[in-house]
Design a protein around this motif. Structure first.
Motif, PDB file in Angstrom:
ATOM      1  N   LYS A 315       4.579  -5.364   3.483  1.00  0.00           N
ATOM      2  CA  LYS A 315       4.460  -5.359   2.028  1.00  0.00           C
ATOM      3  C   LYS A 315       4.253  -6.783   1.508  1.00  0.00           C
ATOM      4  CE  LYS A 315       6.660  -3.548  -2.091  1.00  0.00           C
ATOM      5  NZ  LYS A 315       7.882  -4.009  -2.716  1.00  0.00           N
ATOM      6  N   SER A 316       5.023  -7.738   2.074  1.00  0.00           N
ATOM      7  CA  SER A 316       4.887  -9.123   1.578  1.00  0.00           C
ATOM      8  C   SER A 316       3.525  -9.715   1.963  1.00  0.00           C
ATOM      9  CB  SER A 316       6.035  -9.994   2.091  1.00  0.00           C
ATOM     10  OG  SER A 316       6.013 -10.065   3.495  1.00  0.00           O
ATOM     11  N   LEU A 317       2.980  -9.274   3.094  1.00  0.00           N
ATOM     12  CA  LEU A 317       1.642  -9.742   3.491  1.00  0.00           C
ATOM     13  C   LEU A 317       0.571  -9.200   2.545  1.00  0.00           C
ATOM     14  CD1 LEU A 317       1.451  -9.547   7.379  1.00  0.00           C
ATOM     15  CD2 LEU A 317       0.821 -11.509   5.985  1.00  0.00           C
ATOM     16  N   GLU A 318       0.827  -8.013   2.010  1.00  0.00           N
ATOM     17  CA  GLU A 318      -0.197  -7.382   1.177  1.00  0.00           C
ATOM     18  C   GLU A 318      -0.073  -7.731  -0.297  1.00  0.00           C
ATOM     19  OE1 GLU A 318       0.148  -3.314   2.399  1.00  0.00           O
ATOM     20  OE2 GLU A 318      -1.243  -3.614   4.078  1.00  0.00           O
ATOM     21  N   GLU A 319       0.886  -8.597  -0.594  1.00  0.00           N
ATOM     22  CA  GLU A 319       1.076  -8.982  -1.993  1.00  0.00           C
ATOM     23  C   GLU A 319      -0.207  -9.570  -2.584  1.00  0.00           C
ATOM     24  OE1 GLU A 319       4.136 -11.997  -3.934  1.00  0.00           O
ATOM     25  OE2 GLU A 319       5.109 -10.497  -2.660  1.00  0.00           O
ATOM     26  N   LYS A 320      -0.407  -9.338  -3.880  1.00  0.00           N
ATOM     27  CA  LYS A 320      -1.627  -9.849  -4.536  1.00  0.00           C
ATOM     28  C   LYS A 320      -1.316 -11.151  -5.261  1.00  0.00           C
ATOM     29  CE  LYS A 320      -4.381  -5.735  -4.843  1.00  0.00           C
ATOM     30  NZ  LYS A 320      -3.613  -5.028  -3.827  1.00  0.00           N
ATOM     31  N   LYS A 328      -7.167 -12.320  -2.765  1.00  0.00           N
ATOM     32  CA  LYS A 328      -6.474 -11.992  -1.509  1.00  0.00           C
ATOM     33  C   LYS A 328      -7.507 -11.935  -0.377  1.00  0.00           C
ATOM     34  CE  LYS A 328      -3.596  -9.021   1.094  1.00  0.00           C
ATOM     35  NZ  LYS A 328      -4.046  -9.692   2.289  1.00  0.00           N
ATOM     36  N   ILE A 329      -7.221 -12.650   0.702  1.00  0.00           N
ATOM     37  CA  ILE A 329      -8.177 -12.689   1.818  1.00  0.00           C
ATOM     38  C   ILE A 329      -8.145 -11.342   2.535  1.00  0.00           C
ATOM     39  CG2 ILE A 329      -6.604 -13.563   3.630  1.00  0.00           C
ATOM     40  CD1 ILE A 329      -8.987 -15.549   4.321  1.00  0.00           C
ATOM     41  N   HIS A 330      -9.295 -10.931   3.006  1.00  0.00           N
ATOM     42  CA  HIS A 330      -9.393  -9.675   3.752  1.00  0.00           C
ATOM     43  C   HIS A 330      -8.539  -9.823   5.023  1.00  0.00           C
ATOM     44  CE1 HIS A 330     -11.284  -6.020   5.117  1.00  0.00           C
ATOM     45  NE2 HIS A 330     -11.427  -6.574   6.300  1.00  0.00           N
TER      46      HIS A 330
END
Length: 640
Positions: A315-320, A328-330
């Motif tokens: 979840k923290s990696l996918e934060e915007k 946000k980098i792909h």
């Protein structure tokens, strides 16, 4: 001075930005510079330890760490910068890399979060200026103008390209194909690619810098701060694969590479070659005047990750991001690998707790140097993790020995050597991680030695494959109008600067042509030979005239020293044959004429001596007409 003082030194390539950063760092008690390439960090480290006691200087890259206990100055790759240090000065080079599709998020993280206690410096292209102003910090902009002019020269065939040129391609296959062409037409090229180890790359650059070859074939790796004595840059292509798709370079990327032409005060030029499509007039204008579209968004990824459990980590990696100029980098390589393992935590023995997840994430950071083989990278990460995750918590000596044994082979072609080096780099990275491995220092040394040995071997192989020493020596000498050290050996072999190029047979010079020799090779070899072979042939003609030691054989050829130098063919009557010379076209006409006149005289004398009685028949002083008629008949029919 406020803590957040930032200096942004912006401008095109060749404006001395890195030099300024080094000088500024050394004026403080402590400092650190982050570079986009391991090669660059190493190059600057080598420069700095000449000015400062090496005990104070650290080099930190993924695969090489030299960290003295009381180091004050740190030269690192951006990825390897230690972010928990308090240092007076911090600088990031090529800061426009924040907009890079693959590594941008790391540069952005440094831009946003890493500061020097007294001064922070960002060096890079003007295109990022408006973003830096958005940081709302105390920023001073220093604009650097290029020291020399850059101009566009259009399309040129590879065979026509002048020396001191780099030809740019974007895949290994393309680099090799062009280097092969340059070898056949120009004698050879050095090769620079990001995938080469620093040692191989520096050896190749040295070949070019020393003037052994006049051409360089390179990928865009050359665009990052490699200072070389280049006058021209030609693009064989403007499309590159960026990890996801084949795309055309944007103007500022072209500018970054083209800007390598003409260093310091020397003007440079750039152009296109091969099947490369024309560059439009607007783009040329932008490139010549370094006016590029500004960067509007940077790639970003959350760097304060939550390791409490697998779910919170993802979840923290996918934060915007919370700013409109951050994107946000792909999904990056490390994320993909992480998610692969988290899909099946049980079979990989991954406990859902902070320590295990931190360790797993650390393993996912291992770079994939061997990009070609799918699945290989996952296997490496899995193996390393399983060692670190068991009771012993270290990779064993036996396992390391086995990995390096497989790679410790020096035979093979350029590709297999490059592949082995890439694999060694992985183990070098692993060895350099603190406490990952038994006998850490031993394996750091071992992987470094193996990489060096393979690199030397690769350098030899590249040199052998892409440089025709002979043609290169000649091509260089002819352009600089040098006098060659040419020798004609006792056995008539012709040697130029220790390279065998052919042999003399009588008055003809026969070139030793290698397979695949081109018209241009033949011309340049002949031109080189002319300087010495010409005078030798002239000497031989003089000696023929002085001694007259010749013989005519049954094949109607006149021989000197076992080699034919002329041939007789039917003339207006049988006592006046035509004479054709068998000599090299290197000879000037006046010498051919001199030889021709001598041989004419020699043949006439020969006829007059051997066939004296026949000639007497022709010139018979006789009044009796019957005898005269008989003599004429005999003469006309060769005395029969």
């Amino acid at each position: 001075m406020s803590k957040n003082k930032i200096t942004a030194v912006l401008g095109p390539t060749n404006t001395g930005k890195t030099y300024l950063a080094i000088e500024t760092m050394l004026s403080f008690d402590s400092g650190m510079i982050g570079f986009p390439l391991r090669l660059l960090a190493r190059e600057v480290y080598d420069k700095v330890i000449k000015k400062v006691n090496p005990d104070k200087v650290a080099l930190i890259t993924g695969e090489e760490k030299i960290i003295p206990t009381n180091a004050k100055y740190f030269l690192c790759t951006v990825e390897s910068m230690p972010i928990n240090k308090y240092l007076d000065f911090v600088a990031i080079d090529e800061i426009q890399m924040c907009a890079d599709h693959e590594r941008g998020h790391i540069f952005t993280d440094r831009l946003l979060n890493l500061r020097g206690e007294k001064l922070t410096m960002m060096m890079g292209s003007n295109t990022i200026k408006n973003i830096i102003t958005k940081l709302n910090e105390d920023t001073e902009f220093i604009n650097r103008d290029r020291l020399s002019k850059l101009s566009y020269v259009g399309h040129k065939k590879i065979s026509r390209i002048d020396r001191k040129t780099a030809i740019i391609a974007f895949s290994t296959e393309e680099v090799y194909a062009i280097a092969e062409l340059v070898r056949r037409q120009k004698g050879g090229a050095a090769i620079v690619m990001g995938s080469l180890s620093p040692k191989t790359r520096n050896a190749q650059v040295e070949l070019y810098q020393s003037g052994d070859v006049d051409f360089l074939v390179a990928t865009d790796a050359i665009g990052m701060g490699i200072n070389m004595n280049l006058e021209n840059v030609y693009f064989s292509n403007l499309k590159k694969f960026d990890g996801k798709k084949l795309r055309r370079l944007n103007s500022s990327e072209i500018g970054q590479i083209a800007g390598r032409a003409g260093r310091y005060l020397n003007d440079g030029s750039f152009g296109i070659t091969g099947d490369c499509k024309e560059i439009s007039a607007e783009e040329v204008d932008a490139l010549e005047n370094h006016k590029f579209e500004e960067i509007r968004t940077l790639f970003w990824r959350n760097s304060s990750l939550n390791f409490n459990n697998a779910k919170s980590l993802v979840k923290s990696l996918e934060e915007k991001p919370n700013k409109d100029w951050l994107r946000k980098i792909h999904e990056c390589e490390d994320e993909k690998v992480l998610k692969y393992f988290l899909k099946d935590m049980h079979s990989h023995n991954i406990r859902d707790n902070k320590d295990t997840l931190l360790l797993l994430w650390d393993c996912c950071q291992i770079p994939d140097f061997v990009k070609k083989t799918y699945g290989n990278h996952i296997e490496v990460v899995s193996k390393v993790f399983s060692f670190l995750n068991d009771e012993k918590g270290k990779i064993t000596n036996d396992y390391m020995r086995l990995q390096l044994m497989k790679l410790d082979k020096l035979e093979g072609n350029v590709d297999s050597l490059s592949n082995r080096i890439a694999n060694v780099r992985t183990w070098s990275y692993v060895s350099n991680k603190n406490n990952w491995i038994e006998n850490q220092n031993y394996w750091i040394e071992k992987t470094k030695l193996l990489e060096d040995r393979l690199s030397e071997r690769l350098h030899e192989e590249l040199t052998k494959t892409f440089i025709d020493k002979r043609a290169s020596v000649l091509a260089r000498g002819l352009k600089q109008d040098m006098d060659f050290k040419t020798e004609i050996m006792k056995d008539d072999r012709v040697i130029i600067d220790n390279q065998f190029i052919g042999e003399l047979r009588g008055l003809k010079f026969e070139l030793d042509l290698k397979a695949g020799a081109l018209e241009t090779d033949i011309k340049s070899l002949k031109k080189a030979a002319r300087q010495t072979v010409g005078p030798e042939l002239e000497k031989r003609i003089q000696s023929i005239i002085d001694t007259g030691i010749l013989e005519i054989k049954d094949d109607f050829k006149i021989y000197w020293n076992k080699f034919p130098i002329a041939k007789l063919s039917p003339g207006k009557d049988y006592l006046n044959p035509e004479l054709l010379l068998i000599v090299d076209d290197i000879l000037e006409n006046k010498y051919k004429k001199k030889l021709s006149e001598f041989l004419d005289k020699w043949v006439k004398e020969k006829i007059n001596t051997i066939l004296k009685s026949l000639i007497d028949l022709k010139n018979l002083r006789e009044t009796n007409s019957s005898i005269k008629a008989l003599a004429y008949q005999l003469y006309e029919n060769n005395g029969v």
